[in-house]
Design a protein around this motif. Sequence first.
Motif, PDB file in Angstrom:
ATOM      1  N   VAL A  59       0.831  -1.225   0.035  1.00 37.37           N
ATOM      2  CA  VAL A  59      -0.088   0.087   0.040  1.00 37.37           C
ATOM      3  C   VAL A  59       0.737   1.339  -0.140  1.00 37.37           C
ATOM      4  N   LEU A  60       1.998   1.149   0.638  1.00 44.62           N
ATOM      5  CA  LEU A  60       2.610   2.485   0.764  1.00 44.62           C
ATOM      6  C   LEU A  60       3.482   2.519  -0.727  1.00 44.62           C
ATOM      7  N   ALA A  95      -6.739   0.349  -2.663  1.00 47.50           N
ATOM      8  CA  ALA A  95      -7.611  -0.015  -3.688  1.00 47.50           C
ATOM      9  C   ALA A  95      -6.515  -0.699  -4.709  1.00 47.50           C
ATOM     10  N   LEU A  96      -5.615   0.134  -4.927  1.00 51.36           N
ATOM     11  CA  LEU A  96      -4.743  -0.498  -6.235  1.00 51.36           C
ATOM     12  C   LEU A  96      -3.816  -1.341  -5.802  1.00 51.36           C
ATOM     13  N   ASN A 100      -4.366  -5.480  -7.464  1.00 53.80           N
ATOM     14  CA  ASN A 100      -3.097  -5.856  -7.954  1.00 53.80           C
ATOM     15  C   ASN A 100      -2.294  -6.757  -6.888  1.00 53.80           C
ATOM     16  N   PRO A 101      -2.796  -7.656  -6.445  1.00 54.00           N
ATOM     17  CA  PRO A 101      -1.838  -8.345  -5.361  1.00 54.00           C
ATOM     18  C   PRO A 101      -0.553  -8.879  -6.000  1.00 54.00           C
ATOM     19  N   GLU A 126      -8.577   8.235 -12.274  1.00 56.20           N
ATOM     20  CA  GLU A 126      -7.297   8.556 -12.734  1.00 56.20           C
ATOM     21  C   GLU A 126      -6.670   7.193 -12.775  1.00 56.20           C
ATOM     22  N   PHE A 127      -6.787   6.313 -11.719  1.00 51.19           N
ATOM     23  CA  PHE A 127      -5.992   4.897 -11.719  1.00 51.19           C
ATOM     24  C   PHE A 127      -6.883   3.972 -12.201  1.00 51.19           C
TER      25      PHE A 127
END
Length: 148
Positions: A59-60, A95-96, A100-101, A126-127
Motif C-alpha cells: 500500500v505504501l 484499492a490499487l 493488484n496483489p 485516474e487510476f
Amino acid sequence: MSTMYLLDNNVLGTLGKERRESSFFRERCRVPAEVAHEARRVAYAKTLDALTIAMAPDVLTQLVEVMKTVPVGSTQLIDLYGNKGAADPILVAMALALNNPAVPSLFSDTWVIVTNDKDVHAKALEFSVGTLLPKELADVIAEASYPA
C-alpha cells in the motif's frame, strides 16, 4: 470472485446501523486503518475493528505513485495542514494494492472505493479504480439483504 468495498469515513454514518450490522457489510466491506482512526470517536467504532485493513508495504508503494500525481501545493485530495483528507490518498493506494496483489489469484476480488468525496472519485478514476456513492452501496446492501 467477489466485489469488495473499501469505505471512506463519510460513508459509515450515512449507511445507518441496520446496514452496518448486516452480514453483507461484515463480509464485503472494509476500511483502511486510517479511516478507522478517523471514526474512533463514533458510537460504532468498535464494530470497525474486524473490518480494518492495516497499512502494508504494498500500500505504501502504491501511495507513493498516487502522491506523485498530486500537484505540489494542492489541497484538494489531501490537506494535512487543515487536518482534512489524510485517509483519502490511502483509500486509492489501498484499492490499487488490493486489486493488484503481489501473488495474483485466478479468482481475485475486485475492490471498489465507496465515498462521497469528489476528489477521491476523480483520483480513483485516474487510476482506473471503481467507485460508488454511499447511496449506491446502500442499494447494493438492500438488494443483497432483501433480493426480489
